[in-house]
Design an enzyme around this catalytic site. Structure first.
Site, PDB file in Angstrom:
ATOM      1  N   HIS A   9      -2.913   2.841  -5.972  1.00 29.99           N
ATOM      2  CA  HIS A   9      -3.448   1.622  -5.368  1.00 29.99           C
ATOM      3  C   HIS A   9      -3.720   0.556  -6.420  1.00 29.99           C
ATOM      4  O   HIS A   9      -3.672  -0.649  -6.125  1.00 29.99           O
ATOM      5  CB  HIS A   9      -4.728   1.938  -4.586  1.00 29.99           C
ATOM      6  CG  HIS A   9      -5.060   0.915  -3.545  1.00 29.99           C
ATOM      7  ND1 HIS A   9      -4.204   0.606  -2.508  1.00 29.99           N
ATOM      8  CD2 HIS A   9      -6.141   0.109  -3.389  1.00 29.99           C
ATOM      9  CE1 HIS A   9      -4.748  -0.333  -1.752  1.00 29.99           C
ATOM     10  NE2 HIS A   9      -5.925  -0.659  -2.266  1.00 29.99           N
TER      11      HIS A   9
ATOM     12  N   TYR B 237      -9.639  -8.481  -5.337  1.00 27.77           N
ATOM     13  CA  TYR B 237      -8.590  -7.575  -5.764  1.00 27.77           C
ATOM     14  C   TYR B 237      -7.954  -7.994  -7.085  1.00 27.77           C
ATOM     15  O   TYR B 237      -7.082  -7.330  -7.602  1.00 27.77           O
ATOM     16  CB  TYR B 237      -7.496  -7.503  -4.697  1.00 27.77           C
ATOM     17  CG  TYR B 237      -7.641  -6.363  -3.732  1.00 27.77           C
ATOM     18  CD1 TYR B 237      -6.630  -5.426  -3.574  1.00 27.77           C
ATOM     19  CD2 TYR B 237      -8.786  -6.210  -2.981  1.00 27.77           C
ATOM     20  CE1 TYR B 237      -6.761  -4.385  -2.681  1.00 27.77           C
ATOM     21  CE2 TYR B 237      -8.931  -5.175  -2.093  1.00 27.77           C
ATOM     22  CZ  TYR B 237      -7.918  -4.266  -1.943  1.00 27.77           C
ATOM     23  OH  TYR B 237      -8.056  -3.229  -1.055  1.00 27.77           O
TER      24      TYR B 237
ATOM     25  N   LYS C 273      -2.654  -2.980   7.790  1.00 30.93           N
ATOM     26  CA  LYS C 273      -3.883  -2.560   8.470  1.00 30.93           C
ATOM     27  C   LYS C 273      -4.097  -3.378   9.740  1.00 30.93           C
ATOM     28  O   LYS C 273      -3.857  -4.585   9.765  1.00 30.93           O
ATOM     29  CB  LYS C 273      -5.088  -2.725   7.535  1.00 30.93           C
ATOM     30  CG  LYS C 273      -5.142  -1.707   6.413  1.00 30.93           C
ATOM     31  CD  LYS C 273      -6.415  -1.855   5.608  1.00 30.93           C
ATOM     32  CE  LYS C 273      -6.538  -0.792   4.538  1.00 30.93           C
ATOM     33  NZ  LYS C 273      -7.773  -0.925   3.744  1.00 30.93           N
TER      34      LYS C 273
ATOM     35  N   ARG D  85       0.869  -1.175   0.000  1.00 27.72           N
ATOM     36  CA  ARG D  85       0.000   0.000   0.000  1.00 27.72           C
ATOM     37  C   ARG D  85       0.906   1.225   0.000  1.00 27.72           C
ATOM     38  O   ARG D  85       2.038   1.183   0.500  1.00 27.72           O
ATOM     39  CB  ARG D  85      -0.892   0.018   1.240  1.00 27.72           C
ATOM     40  CG  ARG D  85      -1.827  -1.172   1.368  1.00 27.72           C
ATOM     41  CD  ARG D  85      -2.627  -1.086   2.652  1.00 27.72           C
ATOM     42  NE  ARG D  85      -3.579  -2.200   2.779  1.00 27.72           N
ATOM     43  CZ  ARG D  85      -3.318  -3.341   3.389  1.00 27.72           C
ATOM     44  NH1 ARG D  85      -2.128  -3.534   3.957  1.00 27.72           N
ATOM     45  NH2 ARG D  85      -4.229  -4.298   3.456  1.00 27.72           N
TER      46      ARG D  85
ATOM     47  N   ARG E  11      -1.001  -1.972  -6.795  1.00 32.36           N
ATOM     48  CA  ARG E  11      -1.054  -3.088  -5.848  1.00 32.36           C
ATOM     49  C   ARG E  11      -1.991  -4.179  -6.365  1.00 32.36           C
ATOM     50  O   ARG E  11      -1.679  -5.367  -6.281  1.00 32.36           O
ATOM     51  CB  ARG E  11      -1.512  -2.561  -4.493  1.00 32.36           C
ATOM     52  CG  ARG E  11      -1.818  -3.597  -3.427  1.00 32.36           C
ATOM     53  CD  ARG E  11      -2.082  -2.875  -2.113  1.00 32.36           C
ATOM     54  NE  ARG E  11      -2.917  -3.626  -1.187  1.00 32.36           N
ATOM     55  CZ  ARG E  11      -2.462  -4.503  -0.311  1.00 32.36           C
ATOM     56  NH1 ARG E  11      -1.160  -4.778  -0.282  1.00 32.36           N
ATOM     57  NH2 ARG E  11      -3.272  -5.117   0.514  1.00 32.36           N
TER      58      ARG E  11
ATOM     59  N   HIS F 239      -4.142  -9.712   3.379  1.00 31.81           N
ATOM     60  CA  HIS F 239      -5.597  -9.762   3.493  1.00 31.81           C
ATOM     61  C   HIS F 239      -6.003 -10.792   4.541  1.00 31.81           C
ATOM     62  O   HIS F 239      -5.478 -11.903   4.573  1.00 31.81           O
ATOM     63  CB  HIS F 239      -6.241 -10.149   2.156  1.00 31.81           C
ATOM     64  CG  HIS F 239      -6.172  -9.068   1.138  1.00 31.81           C
ATOM     65  ND1 HIS F 239      -6.246  -9.315  -0.214  1.00 31.81           N
ATOM     66  CD2 HIS F 239      -6.041  -7.728   1.260  1.00 31.81           C
ATOM     67  CE1 HIS F 239      -6.163  -8.166  -0.879  1.00 31.81           C
ATOM     68  NE2 HIS F 239      -6.044  -7.190  -0.001  1.00 31.81           N
TER      69      HIS F 239
END
Length: 311
Positions: free
Chosen positions: A253, A288, A185, A162, A256, A279
């Site tokens: 993004h 994604y 995250k 990211r 990615r 993830h």
């Protein structure tokens, strides 16, 4: 909406917008969107509550009132995504208003946004991704800034980082090791292999950078030596996107996403890619990627024990 709101409500709205303008340095387009969303809400509530004097009625909003507003908006054809955005603006306004008035706007803050499918940036084709990398490094005439931009974008596409993760690297990260420990995250840590092209790009930047890249300071710097902002990289990518005639979805993004999609297209294991991206859910990784269902089933059949036994 034709209904007017009370002078007190209008003053509160103006005060909140001034607060955001001064504190967050928000763009004028953002402020206009906030103003429109909150003004529509206050106008509806003025009519719905049957009172236009003072802030009192607006501070006594119930969950039933919130449901009425959302139903009214949907009845006017407001899309779920737009309504969610408006609710976010209303909540932000009410947090500020509640602090100013010593009031807890529980019903407003507890309202759930309508569900909608988030649009993910579409990945670039392999040729477009290569063209992006080839072009990023020639956008700036200052050699160290050109090398910096190249290094950051290479980390996004070559390692699936990211943009916030790339910009969180410090001087202690160089020279880049064979694998990076990335905290993503929710503080979740993952291991990311570093390709030679990414290591070379970062080394080239470090050699050219005129600033002291101490171990405890940001690795990537802005033109004046401060921490590089995500907005600066987004601007570079936008410039390249226009030069190459790529769609507006070609964002930092999206690089990615491209990393994940191209790995899967090359035969990469979906679960391994899930780990590389950090993830929590395999379904997120699948979302994604832009590989068609037949390709996903082919990869699944090769990787799954039952698929192997029946082949």
């Amino acid at each position: 909406m034709s209904l007017s709101i009370s002078p007190a409500a209008r003053d509160a709205l103006a005060g909140w917008l001034d607060h955001i303008r001064a504190l967050d340095n928000a763009a004028e387009n953002t402020l206009r969107a906030y103003q429109t969303d909150v003004l529509d809400f206050l106008s509806f509530m003025t009519g719905h509550k049957g009172a236009a004097d003072g802030l009192g009625p607006l501070l006594r909003i119930t969950q039933s009132d919130m449901r009425a507003w959302m139903a009214h908006a949907r009845g006017r054809g407001v899309a779920a995504r737009s309504l969610a955005r408006a609710l976010s603006a209303v909540k932000t306004f009410y947090r500020w208003l509640g602090e100013r008035e010593g009031h807890e706007p529980t019903a407003v803050l507890a309202t759930r946004a309508p569900k909608f499918r988030k649009k993910l940036p579409r990945p670039l084709s392999p040729d477009a991704a290569k063209a992006m990398l080839d072009t990023v490094g020639i956008q700036n005439t200052t050699p160290w800034i050109a090398a910096r931009d190249m290094a950051v974008v290479t980390l996004l596409y070559g390692c699936g980082l990211r943009i916030s993760e790339a910009l969180s690297l410090t001087g202690a990260s160089v020279p880049l090791p064979d694998v990076l420990r990335i905290k993503g995250k929710g503080g979740k840590e993952r291991i990311v292999p570093v390709l030679p092209i990414a290591r070379d790009a970062v080394n080239d930047y470090v050699r050219n950078c005129p600033h002291d890249l101490a171990a405890d300071t940001p690795l990537f710097r802005g033109a004046r030596g401060g921490a590089l902002s995500a907005r600066a990289i987004s601007g570079v990518v936008a410039s390249v996107r226009m030069q190459l005639g790529l769609p507006a979805t070609a964002t930092p993004h999206a690089l990615r996403h491209s990393f994940a999609t191209h790995l899967l297209e090359a035969g990469g294991d979906l679960r391994a890619i899930q780990e590389l991206l950090g993830h929590a859910s395999l379904s997120t990784t699948q979302a994604y990627t832009a590989v068609d269902t037949a390709r996903l089933m082919e990869v699944y059949a090769k990787a799954h024990p039952h698929g192997q036994s029946s082949a």
